[in-house]
Structure formats: structure tokens, C-alpha cells
Design a protein around this motif. Structure first.
Motif, PDB file in Angstrom:
ATOM      1  N   THR A 167       1.596   9.905   0.002  1.00  0.00           N
ATOM      2  CA  THR A 167       2.853   9.759  -0.732  1.00  0.00           C
ATOM      3  C   THR A 167       2.700   8.701  -1.821  1.00  0.00           C
ATOM      4  O   THR A 167       1.697   7.999  -1.884  1.00  0.00           O
ATOM      5  N   THR A 168       3.747   8.576  -2.624  1.00  0.00           N
ATOM      6  CA  THR A 168       3.794   7.479  -3.597  1.00  0.00           C
ATOM      7  C   THR A 168       4.720   6.367  -3.084  1.00  0.00           C
ATOM      8  O   THR A 168       5.051   5.446  -3.811  1.00  0.00           O
ATOM      9  N   ILE A 169       5.162   6.491  -1.849  1.00  0.00           N
ATOM     10  CA  ILE A 169       6.085   5.518  -1.264  1.00  0.00           C
ATOM     11  C   ILE A 169       5.321   4.246  -0.898  1.00  0.00           C
ATOM     12  O   ILE A 169       4.332   4.289  -0.178  1.00  0.00           O
ATOM     13  N   GLU A 170       5.823   3.110  -1.415  1.00  0.00           N
ATOM     14  CA  GLU A 170       5.156   1.829  -1.120  1.00  0.00           C
ATOM     15  C   GLU A 170       5.650   1.239   0.190  1.00  0.00           C
ATOM     16  O   GLU A 170       6.837   1.233   0.476  1.00  0.00           O
TER      17      GLU A 170
ATOM     18  N   GLU B 120      11.815  11.685   0.654  1.00  0.00           N
ATOM     19  CA  GLU B 120      10.486  11.235   1.050  1.00  0.00           C
ATOM     20  C   GLU B 120      10.552   9.852   1.707  1.00  0.00           C
ATOM     21  O   GLU B 120       9.865   9.583   2.684  1.00  0.00           O
ATOM     22  N   GLU B 121      11.427   8.962   1.194  1.00  0.00           N
ATOM     23  CA  GLU B 121      11.582   7.622   1.790  1.00  0.00           C
ATOM     24  C   GLU B 121      12.004   7.728   3.250  1.00  0.00           C
ATOM     25  O   GLU B 121      11.485   7.029   4.120  1.00  0.00           O
TER      26      GLU B 121
ATOM     27  N   ASN C 249       5.231  -2.320   2.386  1.00  0.00           N
ATOM     28  CA  ASN C 249       4.753  -3.698   2.405  1.00  0.00           C
ATOM     29  C   ASN C 249       4.404  -4.063   3.833  1.00  0.00           C
ATOM     30  O   ASN C 249       5.153  -3.771   4.763  1.00  0.00           O
TER      31      ASN C 249
ATOM     32  N   SER D  85       0.858  -1.180   0.000  1.00  0.00           N
ATOM     33  CA  SER D  85       0.000   0.000   0.000  1.00  0.00           C
ATOM     34  C   SER D  85       0.891   1.224   0.000  1.00  0.00           C
ATOM     35  O   SER D  85       2.039   1.161   0.420  1.00  0.00           O
ATOM     36  N   ASN D  86       0.362   2.330  -0.475  1.00  0.00           N
ATOM     37  CA  ASN D  86       1.123   3.573  -0.412  1.00  0.00           C
ATOM     38  C   ASN D  86       0.947   4.201   0.957  1.00  0.00           C
ATOM     39  O   ASN D  86      -0.134   4.172   1.534  1.00  0.00           O
ATOM     40  N   TYR D  87       2.013   4.777   1.455  1.00  0.00           N
ATOM     41  CA  TYR D  87       1.917   5.496   2.712  1.00  0.00           C
ATOM     42  C   TYR D  87       1.030   6.715   2.464  1.00  0.00           C
ATOM     43  O   TYR D  87       1.146   7.353   1.423  1.00  0.00           O
TER      44      TYR D  87
END
Length: 174
Positions: free
Chosen positions: A41-44, A73-74, A46, A36-38
Motif C-alpha cells: 500500500t501507500t499507507i504510512e 485503504e486506511e 509510524n 514505513s509503508n504498509y
């Protein structure tokens, strides 16, 4: 938080990029992965269920980072998860050949006061260099459980659950 409705303990995997976090995440959880994205954000991220000893837990695999002081962003997402989720423990994955880089993150986890276990991966590549690292001595210095693995061959991965069963806060005062 993303797991606020879930009462199961949460264990977050943290580490530098390309240290085998996803391999260890897969070993700990089997194949039931939810990506899912946080939020915002576009950060995935798991997320999957697994077991520590006989207790069911939720594992969160965060993006690879070099620093908990966010400059990307990560790094911001990983830091936010560490500060906002009700964590039972952090499983830090490091590359044993880049110990200095791994220990930089370990010191930041110690500073945050989070209970964690340090798993140094890629033991096979270290032995190719002829170097040896005393994991027991490193554990005594950090005050947390330290393990070594070659995750792609599942060597040493069985010990991770045992260490996570009793995670400790570092005794270092960075």
C-alpha cells in the motif's frame, strides 16, 4: 507482520482522524520514529520504541479511521494490523467532544476481544463547552481503562503508561 522478527510487546494506536494520535505517539516514544509503508500500500505506518513502566515496547501509529469494517485503504490497513500483529494492547485515542464517534470504535474493539485503553483527548476544548464527562463511570461501563488528556500541553499523558501496563478486554458484549 511488520514486527514479526521483534520480540518486544506491540501496542497499536487507533482512532478517528484528527484526534491527536500523532501527538500522543510522539509523547510516548520520544523522537525516534520510523515511517514505513504498509506492505502493498501507500499507507504510512509510524513505528517507534517506547517504554511502559520499565518495559520496552513497540508503538505503531495507524492511519485515522472511522470504522473497523473497511471501506477505505486506511481502514483495511488498520484492521489488518489489529488482526495480524501479536498485540499486547490497543491504545484508542478519541476526541472527547465527539464521544459518540469514539465509542463506535470502542465497541468494535470490544467485539474483536482486544485488550485496550481508551484515551479521550482535547479535554481543554470540552471544558470550554461547559460539559463534563465522568471518565470513571465510562471506564466501569466499558470495563477498560479510560483516561482524559490535553495532549498538546502534555496534561494527563503521564497516566497513559500506567493504564497500558495492565490493559483489559472490554466486559461489554456488543
Amino acid at each position: 507482520g511488520i514486527l514479526a522478527a521483534n520480540a518486544k510487546p506491540v501496542i497499536t494506536l487507533v482512532g478517528n482522524p484528527n484526534v491527536g494520535k500523532s501527538v500522543i505517539f510522539s509523547i510516548l516514544t520520544g523522537k525516534y520514529v520510523t515511517v514505513s509503508n504498509y506492505p502493498g500500500t501507500t499507507i504510512e505506518i509510524n513505528r517507534a520504541e517506547g517504554k511502559i513502566e520499565k518495559q520496552r515496547v513497540i508503538f505503531i501509529d495507524t492511519p485515522g479511521i472511522n470504522n473497523l469494517i473497511p471501506s477505505s485503504e486506511e481502514e483495511r490497513v488498520t484492521r489488518d494490523i489489529l488482526l495480524q500483529e501479536p498485540l499486547a494492547a490497543v491504545l484508542q485515542i478519541g476526541d472527547i467532544k465527539n464521544l459518540k464517534r469514539a465509542l463506535f470504535l470502542s465497541l468494535q474493539l470490544a467485539e474483536l476481544g482486544l485488550p485496550f485503553v481508551l484515551n479521550l483527548n482535547m479535554l481543554d476544548e470540552l471544558s470550554d463547552t461547559g460539559l463534563k464527562i465522568d471518565l470513571a463511570k465510562l471506564s466501569a461501563i466499558l470495563g477498560v481503562g479510560v483516561n482524559g488528556t490535553t495532549a498538546i500541553r502534555k496534561i494527563g499523558t503521564d497516566k497513559i503508561s500506567r493504564l497500558l501496563h495492565n490493559p483489559r478486554r472490554s466486559t461489554l458484549n456488543p
